[in-house]
Design a protein around this motif. Structure first.
Motif, PDB file in Angstrom:
ATOM      1  N   LYS A  41      15.650  56.828  40.253  1.00 24.61           N
ATOM      2  CA  LYS A  41      16.175  58.216  40.422  1.00 24.61           C
ATOM      3  C   LYS A  41      16.459  58.605  41.851  1.00 24.61           C
ATOM      4  O   LYS A  41      15.670  57.813  42.641  1.00 24.61           O
ATOM      5  N   ILE A 103      27.088  60.785  35.800  1.00 26.90           N
ATOM      6  CA  ILE A 103      26.134  62.107  35.657  1.00 26.90           C
ATOM      7  C   ILE A 103      26.547  63.168  35.137  1.00 26.90           C
ATOM      8  O   ILE A 103      27.601  63.659  35.653  1.00 26.90           O
ATOM      9  N   ASP A 107      21.572  65.711  32.611  1.00 26.97           N
ATOM     10  CA  ASP A 107      20.882  64.620  33.189  1.00 26.97           C
ATOM     11  C   ASP A 107      19.725  64.905  34.522  1.00 26.97           C
ATOM     12  O   ASP A 107      19.187  64.376  34.779  1.00 26.97           O
ATOM     13  N   ILE A 108      20.221  66.238  35.200  1.00 31.23           N
ATOM     14  CA  ILE A 108      19.537  66.668  36.147  1.00 31.23           C
ATOM     15  C   ILE A 108      18.586  67.764  36.086  1.00 31.23           C
ATOM     16  O   ILE A 108      18.828  68.506  35.325  1.00 31.23           O
ATOM     17  N   VAL A 121      17.682  63.445  40.144  1.00 31.61           N
ATOM     18  CA  VAL A 121      18.903  62.889  39.885  1.00 31.61           C
ATOM     19  C   VAL A 121      18.842  61.413  39.401  1.00 31.61           C
ATOM     20  O   VAL A 121      18.445  60.841  40.229  1.00 31.61           O
ATOM     21  N   LYS A 124      22.745  55.976  37.602  1.00 29.13           N
ATOM     22  CA  LYS A 124      23.109  55.467  36.518  1.00 29.13           C
ATOM     23  C   LYS A 124      24.210  54.502  37.167  1.00 29.13           C
ATOM     24  O   LYS A 124      24.918  54.708  38.173  1.00 29.13           O
TER      25      LYS A 124
END
Length: 140
Positions: A41, A103, A107-108, A121, A124
């Motif tokens: 991340k 994203i 996801d955040i 974050v 990906k």
């Protein structure tokens, strides 16, 4: 009686020039940010002193994460008196970061405490197929 800042040194005109709002105004509006990369991340820390959580919005669109922040100027305008000098920023500002098209908002993760916005974050992989490597001919 009018208050006028006194010069520190009569011959320090160059130093005084760079203290002028023309040179410092743009800097004060920028959200000071640290970005740290971890294995899975990214951690984004954004300084927002003086802002309220309710006046901060974060969105994701077309691969960009954007932070919007606003300081309510109505509070300042209700006070009586005339500003002689104003250095604190009042208004809105925003800053964007490219996070990739994979994203999504869900996801955040984000939190706000003591003037610091912390955003997490996940990393990906982009599902883009890159074109095959091709060489370019160099002419004489």
């Amino acid at each position: 009686m009018m208050m006028i800042p006194r010069r520190k040194n009569e011959f320090d005109l160059l130093g005084e020039m760079f203290e002028d709002p023309f040179f410092t105004e743009h800097e004060s509006k920028i959200m000071k940010t640290d970005i740290k990369e971890k294995k899975d991340k990214y951690l984004i820390d954004v300084e927002l002193p003086g802002y309220e959580k309710e006046n901060i919005k974060i969105d994701v669109e077309d691969g960009y994460l954007t932070v919007h922040a606003e300081i309510d100027s109505n509070k300042e305008e209700k006070e009586e008196g005339k500003f002689v000098r104003r250095e604190r920023y009042v208004g809105s500002c925003s800053r964007s970061f490219y996070v990739g098209t994979e994203i999504q908002a869900e996801d955040i993760k984000a939190s706000f405490k003591n003037g610091m916005l912390k955003i997490e974050v996940p990393k990906k992989e982009e599902k883009k197929e890159l074109p095959e490597k091709r060489y370019i001919q160099i002419d004489d």
